[in-house]
Enzyme design. Sequence first.
Site, PDB file in Angstrom:
ATOM      1  N   ILE A  17      46.818  39.900  52.200  1.00  0.00           N
ATOM      2  CA  ILE A  17      47.066  41.344  52.277  1.00  0.00           C
ATOM      3  C   ILE A  17      46.127  41.981  53.305  1.00  0.00           C
ATOM      4  CG2 ILE A  17      46.887  43.470  50.922  1.00  0.00           C
ATOM      5  CD1 ILE A  17      47.610  41.627  48.443  1.00  0.00           C
ATOM      6  N   ASP A  67      29.324  36.633  53.710  1.00  0.00           N
ATOM      7  CA  ASP A  67      29.890  36.137  52.455  1.00  0.00           C
ATOM      8  C   ASP A  67      29.664  37.242  51.434  1.00  0.00           C
ATOM      9  OD1 ASP A  67      30.237  35.006  49.938  1.00  0.00           O
ATOM     10  OD2 ASP A  67      29.592  33.026  50.614  1.00  0.00           O
ATOM     11  N   ASN A  94      39.023  44.585  50.169  1.00  0.00           N
ATOM     12  CA  ASN A  94      40.227  43.824  49.820  1.00  0.00           C
ATOM     13  C   ASN A  94      39.920  42.403  49.342  1.00  0.00           C
ATOM     14  OD1 ASN A  94      43.329  43.214  50.263  1.00  0.00           O
ATOM     15  ND2 ASN A  94      42.197  41.597  51.287  1.00  0.00           N
ATOM     16  N   LYS A 125      27.131  50.833  49.585  1.00  0.00           N
ATOM     17  CA  LYS A 125      25.800  51.457  49.542  1.00  0.00           C
ATOM     18  C   LYS A 125      25.147  51.405  50.926  1.00  0.00           C
ATOM     19  CE  LYS A 125      23.392  52.191  46.223  1.00  0.00           C
ATOM     20  NZ  LYS A 125      22.999  53.474  45.575  1.00  0.00           N
ATOM     21  N   SER A 147      42.266  46.820  43.611  1.00  0.00           N
ATOM     22  CA  SER A 147      42.081  46.362  42.235  1.00  0.00           C
ATOM     23  C   SER A 147      43.343  45.575  41.837  1.00  0.00           C
ATOM     24  CB  SER A 147      41.841  47.580  41.335  1.00  0.00           C
ATOM     25  OG  SER A 147      41.734  47.211  39.988  1.00  0.00           O
ATOM     26  N   TYR A 183      38.893  37.405  36.039  1.00  0.00           N
ATOM     27  CA  TYR A 183      39.280  38.095  37.285  1.00  0.00           C
ATOM     28  C   TYR A 183      39.599  39.564  36.942  1.00  0.00           C
ATOM     29  CZ  TYR A 183      42.907  39.513  40.730  1.00  0.00           C
ATOM     30  OH  TYR A 183      43.684  40.193  41.639  1.00  0.00           O
ATOM     31  N   LYS A 187      38.317  43.227  38.382  1.00  0.00           N
ATOM     32  CA  LYS A 187      39.281  44.237  38.858  1.00  0.00           C
ATOM     33  C   LYS A 187      39.096  45.553  38.087  1.00  0.00           C
ATOM     34  CE  LYS A 187      40.113  42.300  42.038  1.00  0.00           C
ATOM     35  NZ  LYS A 187      40.239  42.744  43.442  1.00  0.00           N
TER      36      LYS A 187
END
Length: 304
Positions: A17, A67, A94, A125, A147, A183, A187
């Site tokens: 995406i 990373d 993303n 931040k 999300s 996961y 999210k």
Amino acid sequence: MATGQSYPRSHSSSNGIGFHTAYQLASHGAKVYIGARSDEKAEAAIRQMRTSNPAISADKLHPFIADLGDLRAVTSAAQNLLTYESRLDILVHNAAILSMPVVLDSYGISVAFATNHFGPFALTKALLPLLKKTAETSPGVRVVTVSAPAYKLLPPGIRFDSVTSFNIELEPTQIGDAAFTRYGLSKLANLLFARQLQKNFDEEGIKALSVSLHPGLIKTDGTIKMVRPENQQAFAQRMSPPDGALNTLFAATNPEVWEKKEKFGGAYLVPHGKIEEPIGNGANDKLATELWATSEEVLHDILT
Ligand SMILES: NC(=O)c1ccc[n+]([C@@H]2O[C@H](COP(=O)([O-])OP(=O)(O)OC[C@H]3O[C@@H](n4cnc5c(N)ncnc54)[C@H](OP(=O)(O)O)[C@@H]3O)[C@@H](O)[C@H]2O)c1
């Protein structure tokens, strides 16, 4: 879309995406930083974008190497960007690890949770001064956090009050295994992070907008790896990666999103451009505040 804008964003796989989000932004004249774990991955994505659309000039696409699971590296890459970039109009979070059991990193945080929540948190931040500066002259700066509805798989009563709470083991559901429920925990953090960030922007009078979203069910490299044999047929009906970028592009670029800031600020969007009221843990404002406070403490400890 005006040229001269900068969009750091996370993701490199050409079947993902993020690739298509970056590709569309660059195709419409934006200067885009392609987030990736390695130069090779970022350069491969950049080459592919410029091959698909030779009108994208070389100065529009740049690698942003970090990373996301390495919070010191993320912060240092972002601080480096502050030294040479004068504006940042859109920040898209993303990249994510889609499913992974609890494996702790050197700070004792689950690698998947660190990557999916702390990476975007640390990046935001560190880039905040640039977002603020841009918003002063160009109101409507956007932070878009991808999300997923997997946040709905969690049992009630989730807490984000300690490192231990980021690493909790969770049960499998009818939709997926325990790693997939975990996961969902990250999210949930993405959704709450986006809402709290909007509150922070508003409290500080920063003319910026933060949203989270579900991109839709998309056939990407990441999801292809996870599909069970019995779900192959349903999987084939999923949307393509270019379609998977549409909701993010709506949130990141549609003027209406900023014009109707009261409506969209802090919202969770489902395809395409529709606001869905979060449910369960996702509706818990206190949990959003708790997540932010704990994340600040943890990040501070890691960086000092
Ligand atoms: N696909 C769907 O149906 C769906 C549905 C709901 C939500 N989403 C959300 O959409 C977003 C994109 O999903 P996708 O399906 O495109 O996933 P994907 O194909 O697995 O791509 C994930 C990307 O994240 C990158 N990434 C992972 N860990 C990283 C790290 N530590 N540092 C930097 N980059 C890292 C990967 O880079 P590498 O190439 O280096 O691994 C990869 O390019 C995610 O936030 C996901 O939660 C997707």
